[in-house]
Design a protein around this motif. Structure first.
Motif, mmCIF file in Angstrom:
data_model
loop_
_atom_site.group_PDB
_atom_site.id
_atom_site.type_symbol
_atom_site.label_atom_id
_atom_site.label_comp_id
_atom_site.label_asym_id
_atom_site.label_seq_id
_atom_site.Cartn_x
_atom_site.Cartn_y
_atom_site.Cartn_z
ATOM 1 N N THR A 137 0.833 -1.202 0.000
ATOM 2 C CA THR A 137 0.000 0.000 0.000
ATOM 3 C C THR A 137 0.867 1.252 0.000
ATOM 4 O O THR A 137 0.675 2.166 -0.805
ATOM 5 N N ASP A 138 1.838 1.293 0.909
ATOM 6 C CA ASP A 138 2.721 2.455 1.009
ATOM 7 C C ASP A 138 3.557 2.633 -0.252
ATOM 8 O O ASP A 138 3.650 3.730 -0.808
ATOM 9 N N THR A 139 4.166 1.555 -0.716
ATOM 10 C CA THR A 139 5.042 1.631 -1.887
ATOM 11 C C THR A 139 4.295 2.161 -3.105
ATOM 12 O O THR A 139 4.774 3.055 -3.813
ATOM 13 N N ASN A 140 3.099 1.622 -3.347
ATOM 14 C CA ASN A 140 2.351 1.994 -4.547
ATOM 15 C C ASN A 140 1.789 3.409 -4.446
ATOM 16 O O ASN A 140 1.783 4.155 -5.434
ATOM 17 N N ARG A 141 1.303 3.787 -3.264
ATOM 18 C CA ARG A 141 0.792 5.152 -3.111
ATOM 19 C C ARG A 141 1.909 6.171 -3.287
ATOM 20 O O ARG A 141 1.730 7.201 -3.942
ATOM 21 N N ALA A 142 3.063 5.903 -2.684
ATOM 22 C CA ALA A 142 4.186 6.837 -2.778
ATOM 23 C C ALA A 142 4.645 6.999 -4.222
ATOM 24 O O ALA A 142 4.900 8.120 -4.692
ATOM 25 N N GLN A 143 4.750 5.889 -4.943
ATOM 26 C CA GLN A 143 5.170 5.968 -6.339
ATOM 27 C C GLN A 143 4.178 6.797 -7.150
ATOM 28 O O GLN A 143 4.566 7.657 -7.952
ATOM 29 N N GLY A 144 2.889 6.561 -6.931
ATOM 30 C CA GLY A 144 1.878 7.313 -7.658
ATOM 31 C C GLY A 144 1.918 8.794 -7.330
ATOM 32 O O GLY A 144 1.823 9.646 -8.234
ATOM 33 N N MET A 145 2.071 9.136 -6.036
ATOM 34 C CA MET A 145 2.120 10.538 -5.637
ATOM 35 C C MET A 145 3.286 11.259 -6.297
ATOM 36 O O MET A 145 3.131 12.362 -6.826
ATOM 37 N N GLU A 146 4.448 10.639 -6.239
ATOM 38 C CA GLU A 146 5.649 11.284 -6.760
ATOM 39 C C GLU A 146 5.574 11.449 -8.277
ATOM 40 O O GLU A 146 5.955 12.498 -8.815
ATOM 41 N N GLU A 147 5.083 10.434 -8.981
ATOM 42 C CA GLU A 147 5.003 10.535 -10.434
ATOM 43 C C GLU A 147 3.902 11.498 -10.862
ATOM 44 O O GLU A 147 4.056 12.234 -11.854
ATOM 45 N N GLY A 148 2.789 11.538 -10.121
ATOM 46 C CA GLY A 148 1.729 12.493 -10.428
ATOM 47 C C GLY A 148 2.180 13.927 -10.222
ATOM 48 O O GLY A 148 1.879 14.814 -11.033
ATOM 49 N N LEU A 149 2.908 14.156 -9.132
ATOM 50 C CA LEU A 149 3.435 15.497 -8.860
ATOM 51 C C LEU A 149 4.410 15.926 -9.949
ATOM 52 O O LEU A 149 4.344 17.058 -10.440
ATOM 53 N N ALA A 150 5.294 15.021 -10.340
ATOM 54 C CA ALA A 150 6.278 15.345 -11.372
ATOM 55 C C ALA A 150 5.604 15.647 -12.714
ATOM 56 O O ALA A 150 6.098 16.460 -13.500
ATOM 57 N N GLU A 151 4.472 15.006 -12.967
ATOM 58 C CA GLU A 151 3.764 15.213 -14.226
ATOM 59 C C GLU A 151 3.190 16.620 -14.319
ATOM 60 O O GLU A 151 3.302 17.280 -15.358
ATOM 61 N N THR A 152 2.537 17.091 -13.236
ATOM 62 C CA THR A 152 1.850 18.389 -13.316
ATOM 63 C C THR A 152 2.692 19.550 -12.807
ATOM 64 O O THR A 152 2.387 20.707 -13.088
ATOM 65 N N SER A 153 3.740 19.254 -12.038
ATOM 66 C CA SER A 153 4.607 20.326 -11.542
ATOM 67 C C SER A 153 6.055 19.846 -11.563
ATOM 68 O O SER A 153 6.642 19.547 -10.513
ATOM 69 N N PRO A 154 6.658 19.757 -12.750
ATOM 70 C CA PRO A 154 8.001 19.181 -12.864
ATOM 71 C C PRO A 154 9.072 19.946 -12.109
ATOM 72 O O PRO A 154 10.129 19.381 -11.797
#
Length: 304
Positions: A137-154
């Motif tokens: 749960t932690d691993t997948n949520r963290a990966q998604g958060m970081e990649e989503g943030l990088a997508e909209t605010s590089p």
């Protein structure tokens, strides 16, 4: 039912929803009996618990796995014994189980990361509050958060990332320390409701203006969110349904009755947003309640 831990309100409500569904099925004569075991966050104990369930001769096991790989051998022993095994919440990597009832933790995280990125100034500085290290749960949520943030605010920068174990007190202490360390924090990327609630209170206690924060839809966080809306506070909260274990029990019963079941079911719910937070929040229930995606009856919810 083998639960790896019941140490927070989400997991306690999940157990209550399993128990409610099991009692309903028992009263209807669909099942004869059920057993619920809690490993207290100890992998060796959960392995032992599952072996006990095998020895007891149960027909099905619903399990939320403490680690991705640690239970594979014992769960496959259960399958080899002809036991239906349905995995929910925290997932095992075994591909031999009867079925998995899941949410997309990666998508939850990505939704939050993308939303926060849209709220930040160029080059915004972010702190990241993760869950329990080592869990899927932690691993997948963290990966998604970081990649989503990088997508909209590089250009955004995650200046600090901590594991708060989805716990209010742990996160409160950590955020207090981060506020002392970083004079500029423009956003909080959090994967848990209690952690976001703690972050809000730490900001306010430090005399810092609230910044956009992501979260999970616990009633306590929704309360804090609603109360802070007049300060311009904004958020988004994903919904991880506490009903997953009850849904898994139904899947197990269907499999035992000879029905064809899918290898994977997605227990997804729409997020809580600025538009619907006031209607989802339950002002008559405590901070510990999880109002979105629940099938818990009203009497039990009030008692808990």
């Amino acid at each position: 039912f083998s639960n790896y831990d019941a140490g927070n309100s989400w997991r306690q409500q999940m157990e209550a929803e399993f128990r409610q569904e099991a009692e309903t099925l028992k009263e209807a004569g669909v099942i004869s009996d059920y057993t619920m075991l809690n490993a207290d966050n100890d992998q060796s104990k959960q392995i032992s618990d599952i072996r006990d369930l095998i020895t007891m001769g149960c027909d099905a096991i619903v399990v939320t796995a403490i680690t991705t790989d640690g239970l594979n051998d014992v769960l496959e022993e259960a399958v080899d014994e002809g036991i239906v095994v349905v995995n929910c919440d925290n997932l095992s990597s075994s591909t031999n189980l009867t079925s998995k009832v899941t949410v997309s933790d990666y998508n939850f995280g990505r939704l939050c990361g993308e939303w926060l990125g849209e709220q930040l100034p160029d080059g915004g500085k972010v702190i990241e509050l993760n869950g329990t290290a080592g869990t899927s749960t932690d691993t997948n949520r963290a990966q998604g958060m970081e990649e989503g943030l990088a997508e909209t605010s590089p250009d955004a920068e995650i200046v600090a990332s901590i594991n708060g174990d989805w716990d209010y007190a742990t996160a409160k202490t950590a955020v207090e320390e981060l506020l002392n360390t970083y004079p500029e924090i423009d956003g909080v990327l959090s994967q848990g409701g209690a952690m976001t609630q703690a972050a809000m209170e730490a900001f306010e206690a430090a005399g810092r203006e609230l910044v956009p924060m992501t979260g999970e839809a616990s009633n306590g966080f929704l309360r804090s969110w609603v109360e802070a809306m007049d300060q311009g506070f904004t958020s988004i909260a994903f919904v991880c349904p506490t009903s997953q274990a009850a849904i898994s029990l139904d899947v197990a019963v269907n499999a035992l009755n000879g029905e064809e079941v899918e290898k994977e079911y997605l227990a997804s719910e729409d997020p809580v947003t600025q538009e619907n937070v006031e209607s989802v929040y339950r002002s008559d229930l405590s901070d510990n309640y999880w109002p979105a995606g629940t099938i818990l009856d009203e009497e039990t919810a009030q008692e808990m």
